[in-house]
Design a protein around this motif. Structure first.
Motif, PDB file in Angstrom:
ATOM      1  N   ARG A   1      88.035  58.967 -25.689  1.00  0.00           N
ATOM      2  CA  ARG A   1      87.538  57.923 -24.803  1.00  0.00           C
ATOM      3  C   ARG A   1      86.021  57.930 -24.707  1.00  0.00           C
ATOM      4  NH1 ARG A   1      91.167  55.928 -26.304  1.00  0.00           N
ATOM      5  NH2 ARG A   1      93.160  55.656 -25.331  1.00  0.00           N
ATOM      6  N   ILE A   2      85.409  59.094 -24.488  1.00  0.00           N
ATOM      7  CA  ILE A   2      83.960  59.143 -24.316  1.00  0.00           C
ATOM      8  C   ILE A   2      83.408  60.450 -24.865  1.00  0.00           C
ATOM      9  CG2 ILE A   2      82.048  59.159 -22.644  1.00  0.00           C
ATOM     10  CD1 ILE A   2      83.797  57.613 -20.727  1.00  0.00           C
ATOM     11  N   VAL A   3      82.266  60.365 -25.537  1.00  0.00           N
ATOM     12  CA  VAL A   3      81.448  61.519 -25.906  1.00  0.00           C
ATOM     13  C   VAL A   3      80.086  61.256 -25.293  1.00  0.00           C
ATOM     14  CG1 VAL A   3      80.396  62.835 -27.784  1.00  0.00           C
ATOM     15  CG2 VAL A   3      82.667  61.829 -28.093  1.00  0.00           C
TER      16      VAL A   3
ATOM     17  N   ASN B   1      73.311  59.279 -23.334  1.00  0.00           N
ATOM     18  CA  ASN B   1      73.808  58.525 -24.476  1.00  0.00           C
ATOM     19  C   ASN B   1      75.296  58.786 -24.625  1.00  0.00           C
ATOM     20  OD1 ASN B   1      71.196  57.542 -25.344  1.00  0.00           O
ATOM     21  ND2 ASN B   1      70.787  59.643 -25.949  1.00  0.00           N
ATOM     22  N   GLU B   2      76.003  57.835 -25.221  1.00  0.00           N
ATOM     23  CA  GLU B   2      77.442  58.022 -25.332  1.00  0.00           C
ATOM     24  C   GLU B   2      78.039  57.315 -26.536  1.00  0.00           C
ATOM     25  OE1 GLU B   2      79.922  55.231 -22.574  1.00  0.00           O
ATOM     26  OE2 GLU B   2      78.131  55.818 -21.444  1.00  0.00           O
ATOM     27  N   ILE B   3      79.220  57.778 -26.867  1.00  0.00           N
ATOM     28  CA  ILE B   3      80.111  57.091 -27.792  1.00  0.00           C
ATOM     29  C   ILE B   3      81.315  56.717 -26.945  1.00  0.00           C
ATOM     30  CG2 ILE B   3      81.593  57.292 -29.823  1.00  0.00           C
ATOM     31  CD1 ILE B   3      79.676  59.499 -30.825  1.00  0.00           C
ATOM     32  N   ASN B   4      81.583  55.416 -26.836  1.00  0.00           N
ATOM     33  CA  ASN B   4      82.687  54.917 -26.037  1.00  0.00           C
ATOM     34  C   ASN B   4      83.359  53.804 -26.840  1.00  0.00           C
ATOM     35  OD1 ASN B   4      84.341  53.570 -24.171  1.00  0.00           O
ATOM     36  ND2 ASN B   4      83.027  54.151 -22.458  1.00  0.00           N
ATOM     37  N   PRO B   5      84.307  54.166 -27.716  1.00  0.00           N
ATOM     38  CA  PRO B   5      84.905  53.171 -28.601  1.00  0.00           C
ATOM     39  C   PRO B   5      85.570  52.006 -27.863  1.00  0.00           C
ATOM     40  CG  PRO B   5      85.560  55.393 -29.231  1.00  0.00           C
ATOM     41  CD  PRO B   5      84.846  55.499 -27.928  1.00  0.00           C
TER      42      PRO B   5
ATOM     43  N   ILE C   1      80.458  51.005 -27.287  1.00  0.00           N
ATOM     44  CA  ILE C   1      79.148  51.583 -27.001  1.00  0.00           C
ATOM     45  C   ILE C   1      78.941  52.769 -27.934  1.00  0.00           C
ATOM     46  CG2 ILE C   1      77.715  52.751 -25.272  1.00  0.00           C
ATOM     47  CD1 ILE C   1      79.321  51.217 -23.135  1.00  0.00           C
ATOM     48  N   PHE C   2      77.865  52.723 -28.696  1.00  0.00           N
ATOM     49  CA  PHE C   2      77.548  53.788 -29.643  1.00  0.00           C
ATOM     50  C   PHE C   2      76.055  54.101 -29.557  1.00  0.00           C
ATOM     51  CE2 PHE C   2      81.371  51.794 -31.207  1.00  0.00           C
ATOM     52  CZ  PHE C   2      82.171  52.878 -31.515  1.00  0.00           C
ATOM     53  N   THR C   3      75.610  54.633 -28.409  1.00  0.00           N
ATOM     54  CA  THR C   3      74.193  54.942 -28.240  1.00  0.00           C
ATOM     55  C   THR C   3      73.841  56.321 -28.791  1.00  0.00           C
ATOM     56  OG1 THR C   3      74.617  55.621 -25.961  1.00  0.00           O
ATOM     57  CG2 THR C   3      73.836  53.370 -26.301  1.00  0.00           C
ATOM     58  N   ILE C   4      74.825  57.129 -29.144  1.00  0.00           N
ATOM     59  CA  ILE C   4      74.565  58.363 -29.899  1.00  0.00           C
ATOM     60  C   ILE C   4      74.598  57.967 -31.364  1.00  0.00           C
ATOM     61  CG2 ILE C   4      75.420  60.652 -30.544  1.00  0.00           C
ATOM     62  CD1 ILE C   4      76.606  60.907 -27.739  1.00  0.00           C
ATOM     63  N   GLN C   5      73.481  58.078 -32.030  1.00  0.00           N
ATOM     64  CA  GLN C   5      73.384  57.658 -33.421  1.00  0.00           C
ATOM     65  C   GLN C   5      73.771  58.766 -34.396  1.00  0.00           C
ATOM     66  OE1 GLN C   5      72.595  54.381 -34.434  1.00  0.00           O
ATOM     67  NE2 GLN C   5      73.050  54.115 -32.263  1.00  0.00           N
ATOM     68  N   GLU C   6      73.547  60.017 -33.998  1.00  0.00           N
ATOM     69  CA  GLU C   6      73.945  61.143 -34.832  1.00  0.00           C
ATOM     70  C   GLU C   6      74.154  62.362 -33.950  1.00  0.00           C
ATOM     71  OE1 GLU C   6      70.930  61.905 -37.735  1.00  0.00           O
ATOM     72  OE2 GLU C   6      69.403  62.354 -36.271  1.00  0.00           O
ATOM     73  N   LEU C   7      75.041  63.232 -34.389  1.00  0.00           N
ATOM     74  CA  LEU C   7      75.304  64.472 -33.665  1.00  0.00           C
ATOM     75  C   LEU C   7      74.324  65.536 -34.137  1.00  0.00           C
ATOM     76  CD1 LEU C   7      79.201  64.504 -33.831  1.00  0.00           C
ATOM     77  CD2 LEU C   7      77.763  63.708 -31.958  1.00  0.00           C
ATOM     78  N   SER C   8      73.863  66.370 -33.222  1.00  0.00           N
ATOM     79  CA  SER C   8      72.921  67.432 -33.549  1.00  0.00           C
ATOM     80  C   SER C   8      73.546  68.781 -33.212  1.00  0.00           C
ATOM     81  CB  SER C   8      71.621  67.262 -32.760  1.00  0.00           C
ATOM     82  OG  SER C   8      70.810  68.417 -32.890  1.00  0.00           O
TER      83      SER C   8
ATOM     84  N   GLY D   1      74.665  70.054 -26.968  1.00  0.00           N
ATOM     85  CA  GLY D   1      76.053  70.115 -26.551  1.00  0.00           C
ATOM     86  C   GLY D   1      76.517  68.714 -26.201  1.00  0.00           C
ATOM     87  N   TYR D   2      77.825  68.502 -26.203  1.00  0.00           N
ATOM     88  CA  TYR D   2      78.387  67.190 -25.901  1.00  0.00           C
ATOM     89  C   TYR D   2      79.597  67.355 -25.004  1.00  0.00           C
ATOM     90  CZ  TYR D   2      75.445  65.760 -29.761  1.00  0.00           C
ATOM     91  OH  TYR D   2      74.367  65.544 -30.571  1.00  0.00           O
ATOM     92  N   GLN D   3      79.772  66.423 -24.084  1.00  0.00           N
ATOM     93  CA  GLN D   3      80.969  66.380 -23.271  1.00  0.00           C
ATOM     94  C   GLN D   3      81.907  65.385 -23.936  1.00  0.00           C
ATOM     95  OE1 GLN D   3      78.882  65.439 -19.521  1.00  0.00           O
ATOM     96  NE2 GLN D   3      79.894  67.257 -18.715  1.00  0.00           N
ATOM     97  N   VAL D   4      83.160  65.790 -24.128  1.00  0.00           N
ATOM     98  CA  VAL D   4      84.128  64.951 -24.815  1.00  0.00           C
ATOM     99  C   VAL D   4      85.322  64.747 -23.897  1.00  0.00           C
ATOM    100  CG1 VAL D   4      85.589  64.731 -26.872  1.00  0.00           C
ATOM    101  CG2 VAL D   4      83.385  65.917 -27.028  1.00  0.00           C
ATOM    102  N   TYR D   5      85.736  63.490 -23.735  1.00  0.00           N
ATOM    103  CA  TYR D   5      86.884  63.168 -22.892  1.00  0.00           C
ATOM    104  C   TYR D   5      87.958  62.491 -23.734  1.00  0.00           C
ATOM    105  CZ  TYR D   5      89.833  60.863 -19.469  1.00  0.00           C
ATOM    106  OH  TYR D   5      90.915  60.431 -18.769  1.00  0.00           O
TER     107      TYR D   5
END
Length: 176
Positions: A16-18, A24-28, A32-39, A43-47
């Motif tokens: 649902r959300i990163v 910034n987030e990834i919310n399919p 919403i895709f404001t995270i362009q690349e993972l580093s 750290g990231y919160q993932v739901y």
């Protein structure tokens, strides 16, 4: 890289959300895709809406790759593949740490000798609150072995109620 993230999110129906530490987030579901690349340095919160597995692939990174941090809050990744006592793992920024939090609410607060985290482990992210800018460099396995871990005493100032699932940290000094 964004196409890799789109593929990644399309493969996980329960995702649902990163989110990262900058909002910034990834919310399919909302496109919403404001995270362009993972580093690997963040750290990231993932739901997920239901139990699922998340498998990330990539090239190995050096555990002692420096991570520049400003004063304030950061969600950092833990780069070493071995578990380390938190005071050893964060030794390079120890003088700047006000608070470290795990996702389950456990905290590390060296200024008050509070250590509910104990060891840091691969695959986890940690919220770190710094008083000043600092560069985090995790020790190599050889450096970590030469440091003797310190064990902080359990706090005994008050009794705690069972965890509720909420994540709020309150630190009360002995005297005000």
């Amino acid at each position: 890289v964004l196409t890799d993230l789109l593929y990644f999110t399309n493969q996980l129906g329960n995702l649902r959300i990163v989110k990262d530490d900058e909002g910034n987030e990834i919310n399919p579901d909302q496109n919403i895709f404001t995270i362009q690349e993972l580093s690997h340095k963040k750290g990231y919160q993932v739901y997920f809406s239901a139990a699922d597995s998340l498998h990330l692939f990539g090239q190995p990174v050096q555990a002692n790759d420096p991570i520049s941090l400003d004063a304030g809050w950061h969600l950092i990744s833990y780069l070493p593949e071995i578990e380390l006592d938190i005071d050893v793992a964060l030794g390079s920024i120890q003088n700047n740490i006000l608070l470290v939090k795990q996702g389950n609410g456990n905290v590390y607060c060296p200024g008050y000798n509070i250590d509910e985290i104990g060891t840091m482990a691969a695959g986890n992210g940690y919220w770190v609150y710094l008083s000043d800018a600092a560069t985090l460099t995790y020790p190599t396995a050889g450096q970590a072995a030469s440091n003797s871990p310190a064990t902080a005493p359990e706090p005994t100032y008050f009794s705690c109620t069972p965890r509720t699932g909420g994540n709020c940290t309150i630190i009360l000094p002995k005297s005000i």
